[in-house]
Design an enzyme around this catalytic site. Structure first.
Site: not given
Length: 475
Positions: A269, A271, A445-447
């Site tokens: 994901p 951002v 990586d928003h994880r």
């Protein structure tokens, strides 16, 4: 294995690194009849990551090049055969057997289906083939050599006229269908591979070769016919745009890049955050460093200081330097920085990286950056130089672009885009003045990177570039 089979050794397409499964033959440096020595480069191949020169591991005379330039070959497939004992072909003719002795019949070539079942591909480079391996039929030798009988390990008997050729075995004849053509199209492996790549069914191809064999030209002709049919409109054929479209096969670096970007975009994901920063002081420092004797002859430019600023930001925020392990459901934090630099080359976009960039001084970083860019432009980047990256910089500013939303390189957590440096009106010390300004964009990586961590990293990079003296106090 016969003496002749022992003479001919096959060099297989090796795994040149990183578990790649295929490579395209870009250029042959040898031809049939050329003498080769152990370690001599015989061809250049392009993998999904880089162009690589392949040295052959034994001496001899080239007997056959199995594939044409431009052909994509699977790892473990023989690409060249070498006669390791060319002098054996000049031995005295073999004597016929004495009266009463049985004549050993040469075994017929195994059908292709049996060949595939018996072959065991050596997936890493080359090696001695197992005794049970079935070999594909060799190309006919020139007439001068064809008349020379095969050397044998048996003791020669008194010379006698050679026996007449035995009639062809009935079972060796190809099975015919109702139209009189072979039930299974006859074509050599490279031609079958070509047909597969072009999406051509060999059943629909009319053979022009001897004994009904389909040639490369036949496959190309069939592909052109299919393409012409696709491009010709049914309702208004007169309006077809002739010569206004080009089709290029997707392969090599471009194919690998496309797949990697799709996987990254739809797995991590993304951002992206942006910041616009006054880099007037940084640009002044770049001019001063170019005159520094310690950096003489090295690549000194704004990208060098952007790289140094990012490394400082990572030192202050080490959790940004990580990767997401989906299989084990773990975040892997790394205590080293392999800094990737996205490079546009004639072969496509590649991302080689500077190993342990965080441990390098500014002159060492400048030297490594110059070598990385030079190697990429010359097309000499190796697969190892493009593996193991932890974070990447992409310099879109060289194309006059202000900013973008870069896609994270697979296996990494973030990528920094460095935009064009432009003279703009800027409020400086309470007054509007012309200042050199750029925009930075950080995708993460928003994880594993939340908004706070990503914002801190981007803010630290901007702060260093706005006041580069922080390199001394923060580094």
């Amino acid at each position: 294995m016969t003496a002749v089979e022992q003479r001919f050794r096959e060099f297989k397409m090796p795994d040149v690194g990183e578990g790649l499964t295929e490579a395209e033959i870009l250029k042959w440096f040898v031809a049939p009849g050329d003498t080769v020595t152990d370690g001599q480069v015989v061809c250049e191949v392009e993998t999904a990551k880089a162009a690589v020169e392949l040295p052959i591991p034994f001496d001899g005379v080239v007997h056959e090049l199995r594939f044409d330039e431009g052909t994509t070959v699977d790892v473990g497939t023989p690409i060249i055969s070498v006669d390791t004992d060319p002098g054996a072909g000049e031995a005295a003719p073999q004597a016929a057997p004495a009266a009463g002795e049985a004549v050993a019949e040469a075994p017929a070539a195994a059908p292709e289906s049996e060949e595939k079942e018996g072959r065991q591909a050596n997936l890493v480079g080359y090696g001695a083939a197992p005794a049970s391996t079935k070999r594909r039929p060799r190309k006919p030798l020139p007439s001068a050599q064809r008349s020379a009988p095969t050397p044998s390990a048996a003791a020669p008997a008194p010379q006698a006229p050679a026996p007449a050729p035995a009639p062809a075995r009935p079972e060796a004849a190809p099975e015919l269908n109702g139209s009189g053509r072979p039930a299974r199209p006859l074509a050599k492996p490279p031609v079958r591979k070509l047909a597969k790549d072009l999406g051509i069914d060999l059943e629909t191809v009319t053979p022009s070769g001897a004994d009904g064999i389909i040639t490369r030209e036949d496959v190309h002709a069939a592909a052109e016919a299919v393409q012409a049919a696709r491009e010709t409109p049914v309702a208004a054929p007169a309006t077809a745009p002739q010569g206004r479209e080009r089709r290029v096969p997707v392969k090599g670096v471009r194919k690998a890049t496309a797949q990697a970007m799709v996987n990254s975009a739809f797995t991590a994901p993304h951002v992206t955050e942006f910041v616009t920063v006054d880099v007037t002081r940084t640009m002044k420092l770049v001019s001063e460093l170019k005159q520094d004797p310690e950096l003489a002859g090295l690549r000194v430019n704004p990208l060098l200081l952007v790289a140094k600023a990012l490394l400082v930001a990572i030192r202050r925020n080490p959790d940004i330097n990580a990767t997401w392990d989906e299989g084990n459901q773990e975040i892997v934090y790394k205590d080293y920085v392999n800094l990737g630099i996205a490079a546009a080359t004639p072969r496509g976009l590649i991302v080689p990286n500077i190993k342990d960039a965080d441990a390098k001084t500014l002159p060492e970083l400048a030297s490594a950056l110059g070598e990385l860019v030079g190697t990429a432009r010359e097309g000499r980047t190796s697969p190892a130089e493009m593996s193991g990256g932890t974070i990447t910089i992409t310099n879109v500013g060289v194309f006059g672009i202000d900013a973008g939303t870069p896609i994270i390189n697979p296996g990494e957590s973030a990528i920094l885009a460095f935009g064009a440096v432009k003279l703009q009106p800027w409020v400086h010390k309470g007054e509007v003045k012309p200042r050199q300004v750029t925009t930075l964009a950080l995708s993460f990586d928003h994880r594993l990177v939340d908004g706070e961590l990503g914002s801190k990293v981007l803010a630290d990079v901007a702060a260093v570039l706005e006041r580069p003296k922080r390199l001394i106090t923060w580094a």
